[in-house]
Scaffold this motif. Structure first.
Motif, short mmCIF file in Angstrom:
data_model
loop_
_atom_site.label_atom_id
_atom_site.label_comp_id
_atom_site.label_asym_id
_atom_site.label_seq_id
_atom_site.Cartn_x
_atom_site.Cartn_y
_atom_site.Cartn_z
N ARG A 187 -1.61 -27.37 26.83
CA ARG A 187 -2.79 -28.13 27.25
C ARG A 187 -2.41 -29.23 28.24
NH1 ARG A 187 -5.51 -29.71 21.63
NH2 ARG A 187 -6.75 -31.02 23.05
N GLY A 188 -1.16 -29.20 28.70
CA GLY A 188 -0.75 -30.15 29.72
C GLY A 188 0.04 -31.33 29.21
N LEU A 189 0.30 -31.40 27.91
CA LEU A 189 1.10 -32.51 27.38
C LEU A 189 2.55 -32.34 27.81
CD1 LEU A 189 1.32 -35.03 25.56
CD2 LEU A 189 1.87 -33.47 23.67
N ARG A 190 3.13 -33.41 28.36
CA ARG A 190 4.53 -33.41 28.74
C ARG A 190 5.29 -34.33 27.78
NH1 ARG A 190 1.76 -34.24 33.28
NH2 ARG A 190 2.52 -36.40 33.53
N LEU A 191 6.32 -33.81 27.16
CA LEU A 191 7.09 -34.56 26.16
C LEU A 191 8.46 -34.90 26.71
CD1 LEU A 191 6.27 -32.40 23.01
CD2 LEU A 191 5.26 -34.61 23.63
N ARG A 192 8.83 -36.16 26.57
CA ARG A 192 10.19 -36.59 26.87
C ARG A 192 10.78 -37.09 25.56
NH1 ARG A 192 7.55 -38.56 31.75
NH2 ARG A 192 7.06 -40.48 30.62
N ILE A 193 11.83 -36.43 25.10
CA ILE A 193 12.37 -36.67 23.77
C ILE A 193 13.68 -37.44 23.86
CG2 ILE A 193 13.11 -35.62 21.61
CD1 ILE A 193 10.15 -35.18 22.29
N THR A 194 13.79 -38.49 23.06
CA THR A 194 15.03 -39.25 22.94
C THR A 194 15.52 -39.12 21.50
OG1 THR A 194 14.32 -40.85 24.60
CG2 THR A 194 16.11 -41.52 23.14
N LEU A 195 16.76 -38.67 21.35
CA LEU A 195 17.36 -38.50 20.02
C LEU A 195 18.32 -39.66 19.76
CD1 LEU A 195 18.19 -34.68 20.22
CD2 LEU A 195 16.08 -35.78 19.41
N GLY A 196 18.34 -40.13 18.53
CA GLY A 196 19.23 -41.25 18.22
C GLY A 196 18.99 -41.82 16.85
N LEU A 197 19.58 -43.00 16.62
CA LEU A 197 19.47 -43.68 15.34
C LEU A 197 18.21 -44.54 15.30
CD1 LEU A 197 23.19 -44.77 14.89
CD2 LEU A 197 22.05 -42.73 13.98
N ALA A 198 17.68 -44.74 14.10
CA ALA A 198 16.38 -45.38 13.94
C ALA A 198 16.32 -46.77 14.56
CB ALA A 198 16.02 -45.45 12.45
N ASP A 199 17.32 -47.61 14.34
CA ASP A 199 17.26 -48.98 14.85
C ASP A 199 17.19 -49.01 16.38
OD1 ASP A 199 17.29 -50.01 12.31
OD2 ASP A 199 19.44 -50.43 12.28
N ASP A 200 17.98 -48.16 17.02
CA ASP A 200 17.97 -48.11 18.48
C ASP A 200 16.62 -47.62 19.01
OD1 ASP A 200 20.62 -48.92 18.46
OD2 ASP A 200 21.39 -46.87 18.54
N LEU A 201 16.08 -46.61 18.36
CA LEU A 201 14.81 -46.04 18.81
C LEU A 201 13.66 -47.02 18.59
CD1 LEU A 201 15.24 -42.42 17.42
CD2 LEU A 201 15.49 -43.17 19.79
N LEU A 202 13.66 -47.73 17.47
CA LEU A 202 12.60 -48.70 17.21
C LEU A 202 12.66 -49.86 18.21
CD1 LEU A 202 12.62 -48.78 13.31
CD2 LEU A 202 10.89 -47.76 14.80
N SER A 203 13.85 -50.25 18.60
CA SER A 203 13.98 -51.29 19.63
C SER A 203 13.39 -50.80 20.95
CB SER A 203 15.46 -51.65 19.81
OG SER A 203 15.63 -52.58 20.86
N ALA A 204 13.66 -49.54 21.30
CA ALA A 204 13.09 -48.98 22.52
C ALA A 204 11.57 -48.89 22.43
CB ALA A 204 13.69 -47.59 22.78
N LEU A 205 11.05 -48.58 21.25
CA LEU A 205 9.60 -48.52 21.06
C LEU A 205 8.98 -49.91 21.22
CD1 LEU A 205 7.05 -46.94 20.10
CD2 LEU A 205 7.71 -47.55 17.76
N ALA A 206 9.59 -50.91 20.62
CA ALA A 206 9.06 -52.27 20.70
C ALA A 206 9.04 -52.77 22.13
CB ALA A 206 9.88 -53.21 19.82
N VAL B 41 7.95 -43.17 17.51
CA VAL B 41 9.25 -42.87 16.90
C VAL B 41 9.02 -42.34 15.50
CG1 VAL B 41 11.38 -43.88 15.99
CG2 VAL B 41 10.55 -44.56 18.24
N VAL B 42 9.67 -41.22 15.19
CA VAL B 42 9.72 -40.73 13.82
C VAL B 42 10.94 -41.39 13.19
CG1 VAL B 42 9.87 -38.71 12.33
CG2 VAL B 42 8.69 -38.55 14.53
N SER B 43 10.71 -42.32 12.27
CA SER B 43 11.76 -43.22 11.82
C SER B 43 12.00 -43.13 10.32
CB SER B 43 11.39 -44.67 12.17
OG SER B 43 12.32 -45.58 11.64
N ALA B 44 13.29 -43.14 9.95
CA ALA B 44 13.67 -43.21 8.54
C ALA B 44 13.68 -44.65 8.04
CB ALA B 44 15.05 -42.57 8.33
N VAL B 45 13.43 -45.60 8.95
CA VAL B 45 13.42 -47.02 8.62
C VAL B 45 12.04 -47.58 8.93
CG1 VAL B 45 14.41 -49.28 9.18
CG2 VAL B 45 15.87 -47.23 9.16
N ARG B 46 11.48 -48.35 8.00
CA ARG B 46 10.18 -48.99 8.28
C ARG B 46 10.40 -50.12 9.27
NH1 ARG B 46 5.43 -48.82 5.14
NH2 ARG B 46 3.87 -50.25 5.96
#
Length: 305
Positions: free
Chosen positions: A120-139, A146-151
């Motif tokens: 349907r036209g959705l383009r996904l760019r995926i970043t793999l890594g550890l939860a703390d690093d990914l949450l910092s990038a999200l913030a 982010v699908v996170s194992a850490v709240r």
């Protein structure tokens, strides 16, 4: 409310700030300077007669007025952008999203769940890594979800419980045979202490939680391998490097094949909740709202992983 504004540039700047949670990040996405975006927001707030955001060192948080405006203008603005786009751009109905998560779960469940949306036209760019690093990038608006194992603890992030992981203590058959069953029942820490560990991180993040939950203390075992990929952890266990704690969705095929065995049967399976983390106000983005809803819907059919 919107009819009084009459300036799409102001609304576009507002919506980008709302979705990013940051004036700086919004300016980068719009290709403008930060003062220019701040000026547009100030003019819009003046026209509407009140603040749309509360400023802080962490970024901006929408007021009730800001939430209401985003709900009213988000989808119409996206539809207008689509209508004004060139023919090539118009084919990308859902735009682009930057999503982060651990490689194992993204590979096994998240990407297969989202792949149909690409038609349907959705383009996904995926970043793999550890939860703390990914949450910092999200913030900091470098990721959208982010699908996170850490709240997350950052004030501009919102977490929705997604799915539970069930963890198993497993090892290769040769090592499993060295565990004394009677001693395991009486003194599990001592019964398992001779087994080398294959760990996801230096601090034994998954193993340590299992030992404390089930046995009441940190594992005293030596560590043979540290590798930040649970698929590599499983491969190392199968090859005989040691034992480890893995989510059931990864361990079950190896258990069925007989290449690993469960070393301990808890009374209640230890669970860890995974979260879908987004910036506050992010669901005003229709594409992100669709992805968020689809993942939650799919998770209901998965049960504990």
């Amino acid at each position: 409310m919107v009819a009084c504004v009459g300036d799409l540039d102001l609304l576009s700047a507002f919506l980008e700030i709302y979705r990013c949670g940051s004036i700086t990040a919004a300016a980068a996405r719009l290709g403008l300077t930060q003062p220019a975006v701040s000026g547009r927001l100030a003019r819009l707030e003046e026209q509407l007669g009140g603040p749309l955001f509360v400023r802080s060192r962490q970024g901006v948080r929408p007021t009730a007025r800001g939430d209401e405006l985003a709900r009213r203008v988000g989808m119409p603005l996206d539809q207008l952008r689509h209508a004004l786009a060139s023919g090539e751009d118009r084919s990308a109905d859902l735009g682009s999203l930057d999503i982060g998560g651990a490689g194992e779960l993204m590979t096994a469940r998240v990407l297969p769940a989202l792949a149909p949306l690409t038609s349907r036209g959705l383009r996904l760019r995926i970043t793999l890594g550890l939860a703390d690093d990914l949450l910092s990038a999200l913030a900091n608006a470098r990721l959208d979800l982010v699908v996170s194992a850490v709240r997350p603890e950052a004030r501009n992030l919102v977490a929705t419980p997604f799915v539970d992981e069930e963890f198993l203590l497993v090892g290769p058959p040769a090592l499993a045979r060295t565990v004394d069953a009677a001693r395991l029942a009486e003194e599990p820490v001592k019964a398992l202490a001779h087994l080398p560990l294959v760990a996801y991180g230096e601090e034994l993040p998954i193993i340590r939680r299992y030992w404390r939950s089930e046995f009441g203390r940190r594992p005293p075992n030596a560590v043979s391998v540290v590798v930040p990929d649970l698929r590599a952890v499983l491969a190392s266990v199968v090859a005989g490097a040691g034992v480890s704690v893995l989510p059931r969705y990864l361990a079950d095929p190896a258990i069925t094949a007989g290449s690993v065995e469960m070393l301990h049967q808890p009374e209640a399976p230890p669970l860890n909740t995974l979260y879908l983390a987004i910036r506050a106000g992010g669901l005003a983005n229709p594409s992100l709202a669709l992805v968020h809803s689809r993942l939650r819907e799919r998770a209901r059919s998965w049960g504990p992983l």
